[in-house]
Scaffold this motif. Structure first.
Motif, PDB file in Angstrom:
ATOM      1  N   ARG A 109      12.807   4.500 -65.612  1.00  0.00           N
ATOM      2  CA  ARG A 109      11.602   5.021 -65.117  1.00  0.00           C
ATOM      3  C   ARG A 109      11.653   4.917 -63.639  1.00  0.00           C
TER       4      ARG A 109
ATOM      5  N   ASP B 145       1.417  -3.338 -63.040  1.00  0.00           N
ATOM      6  CA  ASP B 145       2.106  -2.807 -62.245  1.00  0.00           C
ATOM      7  C   ASP B 145       3.041  -3.781 -61.528  1.00  0.00           C
TER       8      ASP B 145
ATOM      9  N   VAL C 267      10.368   4.196 -59.743  1.00  0.00           N
ATOM     10  CA  VAL C 267       9.543   3.858 -59.405  1.00  0.00           C
ATOM     11  C   VAL C 267       9.649   3.562 -57.729  1.00  0.00           C
TER      12      VAL C 267
ATOM     13  N   ALA D  68       4.446   4.072 -60.336  1.00  0.00           N
ATOM     14  CA  ALA D  68       5.329   5.004 -61.022  1.00  0.00           C
ATOM     15  C   ALA D  68       5.272   6.393 -60.147  1.00  0.00           C
TER      16      ALA D  68
ATOM     17  N   ARG E  21      12.420  -1.725 -64.627  1.00  0.00           N
ATOM     18  CA  ARG E  21      11.700  -0.631 -64.723  1.00  0.00           C
ATOM     19  C   ARG E  21      12.590   0.601 -65.223  1.00  0.00           C
TER      20      ARG E  21
END
Length: 329
Positions: A246, A278, A248, A300, A243
């Motif tokens: 980003r 997800d 997470v 997230a 990810r």
């Protein structure tokens, strides 16, 4: 010796040998008592910061919850089911799910309470051979998370027979490969390079497992194979790397342990799309055989003025039924 009705002080921890730890600083559990037949309450204390499972984005590390459950397995095995110290407890499958809002860190240590039901109990010649732990955890009266862990128990003699040529601990450690150079720490949600358990490859979504037998937490005591917590950490770090950039946090996993991951050969972890947007599936392979597999669900993180980066989603508890050979606790 702790008895069925004993409670330790919240300011103290239980004996380290009951949770299979060498360092007192690694012990998270503070007490236990029996509620009814095969039902128990276990108390824990999470430090404001931990040498390996450090808070991030004003949240306790999800793997701190996992380690708390892991310590509950040997504790209850020894104090409630008469498993002798020195026996080997081996994971078959493990799953967990967390309520992210209950993972917020603060200036005071957290004191989670685990309500544990022991099911599917198997005995061999009067001794515990296998058991499943169903865990429901709360913090300050609020739901914290759930977990399901299935494990087997083996005497030292049986364990040596199962391990064959790998049953000699010192020989296994002497033959361990040196850890490969790791990826950048921030790519896997880590601050320190020595805590990285993934090494880069030329393929997207694929890393070499970085096994450092000198790591003070993952190898708190010497073992002859890659420990289960290292494999779970690798799955978590692979999710972060997939990810990246980003931000997470891992809020759930469901995993199966198929084979031991040996120290003398390279092993690899690969991710692929999971069952939901997800989630990510993963598999750890060694010598072309799958050793560990499962799915990790991430949330997230969104910015709030009061709390900084916090998870924005919750998931339901994952379930597993298959029983496979596993990794040591």
């Amino acid at each position: 010796m702790y008895t069925a009705s004993s409670h330790a002080s919240p300011a103290t921890t239980l004996p380290r040998e009951y949770v299979h730890k060498a360092a007192h600083s690694e012990v998270l559990l503070t007490g236990w008592h029996r509620d009814s037949v095969d039902a128990y309450t276990v108390t824990a204390q999470w430090p404001r910061t931990h040498g390996f499972y450090r808070p991030a984005r004003q949240l306790h590390d999800p793997m701190l919850f996992v380690e708390t459950v892991r310590q509950t397995i040997p504790l209850l095995s020894h104090v409630a089911y008469d498993v002798p110290l020195g026996h080997h407890l081996i994971w078959e499958h493990f799953s967990f799910s967390l309520a992210p809002e209950s993972m917020r860190s603060s200036t005071a240590p957290a004191e989670p309470v685990l309500h544990v039901s022991c099911t599917e109990i198997e005995r061999r010649r009067g001794n515990l051979a296998a058991m499943t732990l169903q865990v429901r955890a709360e913090r300050d009266g609020q739901h914290l998370g759930t977990a399901v862990a299935r494990f087997t128990s083996h005497s030292p003699a049986i364990y040596r027979r199962l391990r064959g040529a790998y049953g000699d601990l010192q020989q296994a450690l002497d033959s361990a490969r040196p850890p490969a150079p790791g990826v950048m720490a921030h790519q896997v949600g880590r601050r320190l390079h020595e805590d990285v358990v993934l090494a880069p490859t030329r393929e997207n979504g694929r890393w070499q497992l970085r096994v450092d037998t000198q790591h003070p937490s993952l190898f708190d005591h010497p073992v002859d194979h890659a420990p289960g917590m290292l494999l779970l950490e690798a799955a978590r770090q692979a999710a972060h790397a997939t990810r990246s950039p980003r931000p997470v946090t891992a809020i759930a996993m469901r995993t199966r342990f198929h084979r031991y991951v040996e120290l003398d050969a390279p092993s690899w972890i690969q991710t692929s799309p999971g069952s939901t947007p997800d989630s990510l599936s993963f598999a750890v392979e060694q010598d072309d055989a799958v050793c560990f597999s499962g799915e990790v669900t991430v949330s997230a993180c969104a910015v709030t003025p009061q709390l900084g980066l916090i998870p924005t989603q919750r998931v339901s508890s994952p379930g597993l039924t298959r029983r496979d050979l596993v990794s040591g606790l």
